[in-house]
Design an enzyme around this catalytic site. Structure first.
Site, PDB file in Angstrom:
ATOM      1  CB  SER A  37     -38.711 -56.674  59.888  1.00  0.00           C
ATOM      2  OG  SER A  37     -38.110 -56.841  60.983  1.00  0.00           O
ATOM      3  CE  LYS A  88     -36.400 -47.393  65.393  1.00  0.00           C
ATOM      4  NZ  LYS A  88     -34.907 -47.363  64.879  1.00  0.00           N
ATOM      5  CG  ASP A 124     -31.241 -48.565  67.177  1.00  0.00           C
ATOM      6  OD1 ASP A 124     -31.211 -49.894  66.942  1.00  0.00           O
ATOM      7  OD2 ASP A 124     -32.334 -47.712  66.727  1.00  0.00           O
ATOM      8  N   GLY A 149     -24.086 -38.605  58.456  1.00  0.00           N
ATOM      9  CA  GLY A 149     -25.462 -38.841  58.956  1.00  0.00           C
ATOM     10  C   GLY A 149     -25.895 -37.953  60.237  1.00  0.00           C
ATOM     11  CB  ALA A 150     -27.273 -35.560  61.539  1.00  0.00           C
ATOM     12  N   GLY A 151     -29.547 -38.667  61.388  1.00  0.00           N
ATOM     13  CA  GLY A 151     -30.897 -39.201  61.367  1.00  0.00           C
ATOM     14  C   GLY A 151     -31.195 -39.981  62.667  1.00  0.00           C
ATOM     15  CB  ALA A 153     -28.997 -44.903  62.362  1.00  0.00           C
ATOM     16  CG  LEU A 237     -24.845 -47.197  61.291  1.00  0.00           C
ATOM     17  CD1 LEU A 237     -25.606 -46.427  61.812  1.00  0.00           C
ATOM     18  CD2 LEU A 237     -23.830 -48.280  62.061  1.00  0.00           C
ATOM     19  CE1 TYR A 239     -30.739 -54.978  57.589  1.00  0.00           C
ATOM     20  CE2 TYR A 239     -30.230 -53.132  59.073  1.00  0.00           C
ATOM     21  CZ  TYR A 239     -31.157 -53.712  58.561  1.00  0.00           C
ATOM     22  OH  TYR A 239     -32.516 -53.679  58.814  1.00  0.00           O
ATOM     23  N   GLY A 260     -22.808 -53.628  58.826  1.00  0.00           N
ATOM     24  CA  GLY A 260     -23.886 -53.233  59.913  1.00  0.00           C
ATOM     25  C   GLY A 260     -24.823 -54.175  60.399  1.00  0.00           C
TER      26      GLY A 260
HETATM   27  P1  NDP Z   1     -33.052 -41.367  58.666  1.00  0.00           P
HETATM   28  O1  NDP Z   1     -34.048 -41.481  57.737  1.00  0.00           O
HETATM   29  O2  NDP Z   1     -33.457 -40.987  60.058  1.00  0.00           O
HETATM   30  O3  NDP Z   1     -31.796 -40.469  58.261  1.00  0.00           O
HETATM   31  C1  NDP Z   1     -31.236 -40.749  57.107  1.00  0.00           C
HETATM   32  C2  NDP Z   1     -29.901 -39.987  56.934  1.00  0.00           C
HETATM   33  O4  NDP Z   1     -29.307 -40.190  55.736  1.00  0.00           O
HETATM   34  C3  NDP Z   1     -29.972 -38.659  57.119  1.00  0.00           C
HETATM   35  O5  NDP Z   1     -28.759 -38.000  57.842  1.00  0.00           O
HETATM   36  C4  NDP Z   1     -30.065 -38.093  55.574  1.00  0.00           C
HETATM   37  O6  NDP Z   1     -29.341 -36.733  55.529  1.00  0.00           O
HETATM   38  C5  NDP Z   1     -28.978 -39.010  54.967  1.00  0.00           C
HETATM   39  N1  NDP Z   1     -29.241 -39.217  53.475  1.00  0.00           N
HETATM   40  C6  NDP Z   1     -29.993 -40.036  53.117  1.00  0.00           C
HETATM   41  N2  NDP Z   1     -29.806 -39.922  51.747  1.00  0.00           N
HETATM   42  C7  NDP Z   1     -28.990 -38.975  51.422  1.00  0.00           C
HETATM   43  C8  NDP Z   1     -28.433 -38.546  50.299  1.00  0.00           C
HETATM   44  N3  NDP Z   1     -28.550 -38.772  49.152  1.00  0.00           N
HETATM   45  N4  NDP Z   1     -27.354 -37.806  50.466  1.00  0.00           N
HETATM   46  C9  NDP Z   1     -26.702 -37.311  51.645  1.00  0.00           C
HETATM   47  N5  NDP Z   1     -27.501 -37.761  52.862  1.00  0.00           N
HETATM   48  C10 NDP Z   1     -28.416 -38.511  52.614  1.00  0.00           C
HETATM   49  O7  NDP Z   1     -32.525 -42.816  58.697  1.00  0.00           O
HETATM   50  P2  NDP Z   1     -31.973 -43.808  59.848  1.00  0.00           P
HETATM   51  O8  NDP Z   1     -31.047 -42.890  60.756  1.00  0.00           O
HETATM   52  O9  NDP Z   1     -32.893 -44.463  60.847  1.00  0.00           O
HETATM   53  O10 NDP Z   1     -31.037 -44.932  59.213  1.00  0.00           O
HETATM   54  C11 NDP Z   1     -29.799 -44.695  58.259  1.00  0.00           C
HETATM   55  C12 NDP Z   1     -29.172 -45.956  57.631  1.00  0.00           C
HETATM   56  O11 NDP Z   1     -29.014 -46.679  58.946  1.00  0.00           O
HETATM   57  C13 NDP Z   1     -30.537 -46.740  57.103  1.00  0.00           C
HETATM   58  O12 NDP Z   1     -29.728 -47.165  55.981  1.00  0.00           O
HETATM   59  C14 NDP Z   1     -30.709 -47.790  57.986  1.00  0.00           C
HETATM   60  O13 NDP Z   1     -31.380 -49.117  57.271  1.00  0.00           O
HETATM   61  C15 NDP Z   1     -29.372 -47.985  58.897  1.00  0.00           C
HETATM   62  N6  NDP Z   1     -29.624 -48.437  60.202  1.00  0.00           N
HETATM   63  C16 NDP Z   1     -29.112 -49.690  60.574  1.00  0.00           C
HETATM   64  C17 NDP Z   1     -29.265 -50.008  61.638  1.00  0.00           C
HETATM   65  C18 NDP Z   1     -28.322 -51.369  62.062  1.00  0.00           C
HETATM   66  O14 NDP Z   1     -28.804 -51.927  63.144  1.00  0.00           O
HETATM   67  N7  NDP Z   1     -27.313 -51.776  61.386  1.00  0.00           N
HETATM   68  C19 NDP Z   1     -30.004 -49.750  62.703  1.00  0.00           C
HETATM   69  C20 NDP Z   1     -30.713 -48.344  62.210  1.00  0.00           C
HETATM   70  C21 NDP Z   1     -30.508 -47.796  61.041  1.00  0.00           C
HETATM   71  P3  NDP Z   1     -30.510 -35.420  55.613  1.00  0.00           P
HETATM   72  O15 NDP Z   1     -30.415 -35.232  57.249  1.00  0.00           O
HETATM   73  O16 NDP Z   1     -29.458 -34.206  55.027  1.00  0.00           O
HETATM   74  O17 NDP Z   1     -31.617 -35.751  55.134  1.00  0.00           O
END
Ligand code: NDP
Length: 294
Positions: A37, A88, A124, A149-151, A153, A237, A239, A260
């Site tokens: 971290s 979280k 965030d 993306g839809a996670g 972040a 995002l 970084y 990011g």
């Molecule tokens: P999550 O695990 O919640 O979401 C991951 C996302 O990435 C999902 O939408 C997933 O798709 C997609 N994904 C992962 N691998 C693949 C692949 N091979 N092909 C297609 N889609 C893929 O993670 P977070 O949302 O928490 O984080 C996402 C990124 O953002 C990370 O790299 C994290 O480090 C970065 N981040 C940066 C921050 C900053 O302050 N700059 C703050 C928070 C996060 P699916 O839904 O289909 O699985």
């Protein structure tokens, strides 16, 4: 990248917090794994520049110890907590109150005290919007956005963009159901789409982990470079690395590329402000973080 020595591992019974000088105020980041971290670097840099007698430590906490951990936060008078993966959502039942952002997202990335109540909040999305405005100097209201993306972040960014009154938001994600769920946070003018719609958007945000060092997607692009346009602003995002494959492609065609690091520092700055009541020295922190990652 430098590792931080101040990682306290949980014991089998409870989560241990480090000893501090009696006059020193403590804040922590909790999650698992936690040793990479950057939060201790960010917050301890800010405390030092602000001349505050605060200290910030990383504590490794697994999901099944989160209740013990929050009990420890109350008993040890920990004044600020950053929360990262995978806690979280898991911290929510043990807090006294949630902010509107944390409640809508069902995700807490920061905990602060409001009088005697422990409040869960999420910085965030606001951190993302603040960094985008700070780095571009532009008004984003009414502008079109593609979010890849839809996670977690992506969802926080989509919600914050709605609050910032942007125009159309197009969500592109591998998993369609998750994209639809995320679209609900964006309000009226938000749709689920495909990569073919990227060229029509002014801002393109990679909120997937594709391109991140040390993962199976290292060195990869989240979508084909043929969808990029020179008039666009591309934000990654991810970084680590700072210059991701996507940003390198964006720079090649003369688009604006934003790393990011800005979101990382701005979301932390909002936490610092909540805990200390002071503005964080954002540019100094950003310089320090970049020098550590490079
Ligand atoms: P999550 O695990 O919640 O979401 C991951 C996302 O990435 C999902 O939408 C997933 O798709 C997609 N994904 C992962 N691998 C693949 C692949 N091979 N092909 C297609 N889609 C893929 O993670 P977070 O949302 O928490 O984080 C996402 C990124 O953002 C990370 O790299 C994290 O480090 C970065 N981040 C940066 C921050 C900053 O302050 N700059 C703050 C928070 C996060 P699916 O839904 O289909 O699985």
């Amino acid at each position: 990248m430098q590792l931080y020595k101040s990682v306290w591992k949980e014991t089998s019974a409870v989560v241990n917090f480090p000893e501090t000088e009696t006059s020193q105020i403590m804040a922590v980041v909790i999650g698992q794994p936690i040793k990479h971290s950057l939060s201790p670097l960010i917050h301890n840099t800010a405390f030092a520049i602000g001349n505050l007698n605060w200290t910030y430590h990383a504590i490794e906490v697994s999901k099944d110890k989160v209740q013990d951990c929050i009990k420890g936060v109350r008993e040890n008078n920990i004044r600020g907590v950053s929360v990262t993966m995978p806690l979280k959502e898991a911290v929510i039942p043990f807090l006294d109150q949630l902010s509107e952002a944390a409640s809508e997202l069902q995700a807490v990335n920061c905990i602060y005290w409001d009088d005697k109540k422990l409040v869960g909040h999420n910085t965030d999305g606001e951190g993302f919007v603040n960094s985008l405005i700070a780095e571009t100097g532009k008004d984003i209201s009414g502008s079109s956005f593609a979010i890849i993306g839809a996670g977690g972040a992506a969802r926080s960014v989509i919600r914050a963009l709605r609050k910032a009154s942007v125009g159309k938001i197009t969500i592109i994600n591998r998993n369609h159901e998750k994209a639809i769920f995320a679209a609900n946070l964006g309000g009226g003018d938000t749709d689920v789409g495909t990569a073919a719609e990227i060229p029509n958007c002014k801002y393109v945000i990679n909120a997937t982990s594709i391109g991140m060092v040390g993962t199976e997607n290292e060195g990869m692009l989240p979508f084909s470079e043929r969808y990029l346009r020179s008039h666009q602003t591309i934000v990654d995002l991810v970084y680590n690395p700072i210059e991701t494959p996507l940003l390198l492609e964006a720079r090649k065609i003369g688009a604006t590329a934003i790393t990011g690091i800005g979101m990382l520092v701005h979301q932390a700055a909002l936490q610092y402000q909540l805990w200390t009541g002071m503005n964080a020295p954002i540019q100094d922190i950003q310089r320090k973080v970049i020098s550590e990652i490079r």
